[in-house]
Write an enzyme that holds these catalytic residues in place. Structure first.
Site, PDB file in Angstrom:
ATOM      1  N   TYR A   1       1.602   8.005 -12.550  1.00  0.00           N
ATOM      2  CA  TYR A   1       0.834   7.189 -11.603  1.00  0.00           C
ATOM      3  C   TYR A   1      -0.019   6.151 -12.336  1.00  0.00           C
ATOM      4  CZ  TYR A   1      -2.199   6.279  -7.536  1.00  0.00           C
ATOM      5  OH  TYR A   1      -2.896   5.693  -6.492  1.00  0.00           O
TER       6      TYR A   1
ATOM      7  N   SER B   1      -5.818   1.306  -8.163  1.00  0.00           N
ATOM      8  CA  SER B   1      -6.565   2.565  -8.208  1.00  0.00           C
ATOM      9  C   SER B   1      -7.536   2.552  -9.375  1.00  0.00           C
ATOM     10  CB  SER B   1      -5.602   3.743  -8.361  1.00  0.00           C
ATOM     11  OG  SER B   1      -6.315   4.954  -8.553  1.00  0.00           O
TER      12      SER B   1
ATOM     13  N   ILE C   1     -10.475   8.813  -2.144  1.00  0.00           N
ATOM     14  CA  ILE C   1     -10.960   8.811  -0.769  1.00  0.00           C
ATOM     15  C   ILE C   1     -10.115   9.810   0.014  1.00  0.00           C
ATOM     16  CG2 ILE C   1     -11.252   7.437   1.328  1.00  0.00           C
ATOM     17  CD1 ILE C   1     -11.761   5.014  -0.447  1.00  0.00           C
TER      18      ILE C   1
ATOM     19  N   ASN D   1       0.808  -1.216   0.000  1.00  0.00           N
ATOM     20  CA  ASN D   1       0.000   0.000   0.000  1.00  0.00           C
ATOM     21  C   ASN D   1       0.841   1.266   0.000  1.00  0.00           C
ATOM     22  OD1 ASN D   1      -2.615   1.595   0.685  1.00  0.00           O
ATOM     23  ND2 ASN D   1      -1.240   2.103   2.385  1.00  0.00           N
TER      24      ASN D   1
END
Length: 268
Positions: free
Chosen positions: A175, A162, A208, A109
């Site tokens: 990313y 993601s 989030i 993570n």
């Protein structure tokens, strides 16, 4: 003639309870001193797993997460390590094994900063750092823990990817590309490791808001929230529950899958 089929409840005992379902297992959650990682660590601890909380920049916060798990009756330790470096990963797993037992649940993570820029403004070193965290780190973590998992015939690798890969977000190429690599790696590993009782799955959060989003423009947050079909923000607990689902023994026949946790933003 019309045939009507009625589904009936299963006749065998069935329970949705997951409390202590992970008793006897040891989970490593990288980058778990705050945000989504902390939520994941707490969820796995509540399900009975002994949890290794990992942090690099602020191990004090990591210890607070471990202390919270312990206060609720769980077992946890906090270990500082840079999980993009092989030598530190080996030390991390050795210390965890000595204190809690061999790791058989890995949740990669940890993440570096994620600036959104046009491609002209990115540099090669930054691109490589993204690959280090989202492809190389899961590879090194899995490789280090794999002998023990194979010996026990049980293991869980749960990558935090993601929604950006499915959404193909612009001005976010470093990313998005690294997350695509992480997804491809996970799919390949799911087939490679399935014969050994080891599953590899992915949880793909939407946006989030956690601590690192504190300074994000409010108009950007409002715009995203207005598009969520569920009509609310996701929380770290939502991600933790999804990870726990993939970690459970009852999920042993599920591998190579991506679970999007974003309130319906990507319904495919």
């Amino acid at each position: 003639m019309i045939l009507i089929f009625r589904r009936t409840a299963p006749s065998y005992p069935f329970s949705m309870t997951t409390d202590q379902a992970l008793d006897g297992h040891v989970a490593l959650v990288t980058g778990s001193s705050k945000g989504l990682g902390a939520g994941i660590a707490k969820s796995l601890g509540a399900a009975g797993a002994r949890v290794v909380v990992n942090a690099y920049n602020n191990i004090t916060l990591g210890q607070e997460v471990a202390d919270e798990i312990i206060a609720k009756g769980g077992q946890a330790i906090a270990i500082r390590a840079d999980v993009s470096k092989e030598s530190e990963i080996k030390s991390l797993l050795e210390q965890a094994g000595n204190e809690l037992g061999p790791i058989d649940i890995i949740v990669p993570n940890a993440t570096p900063p994620q600036p959104q820029k046009p491609i002209e403004e990115y540099g090669e070193d930054f691109y490589r750092s993204m690959l280090d965290f989202f492809v190389i780190s899961p590879f090194l973590l899995t490789q280090a823990a794999l002998p023990g998992m194979k010996e026990r015939g049980w293991g869980r690798i749960i990558n935090i990817t993601s929604e950006v890969f499915a959404c193909s977000n612009p001005n976010f190429s470093a990313y998005v590309a690294a997350k695509g690599g992480q997804i491809g790696w996970s799919r390949s590993m799911s087939k490679e490791l399935a014969p050994f009782g080891i599953t590899v799955n992915m949880v793909a959060p939407g946006w989030i808001p956690v601590e690192r989003h504190a300074d994000d423009p409010q108009e950007d947050k409002d715009g995203y929230l207005s598009q969520i079909p569920a009509g609310r923000w996701g929380t770290p607990d939502d991600i933790g529950n999804a990870v726990k689902f993939f970690a459970l023994p009852a999920s042993s026949f599920i591998t190579g899958q991506t679970l999007h946790i974003n309130g319906g933003m990507t319904p495919w």
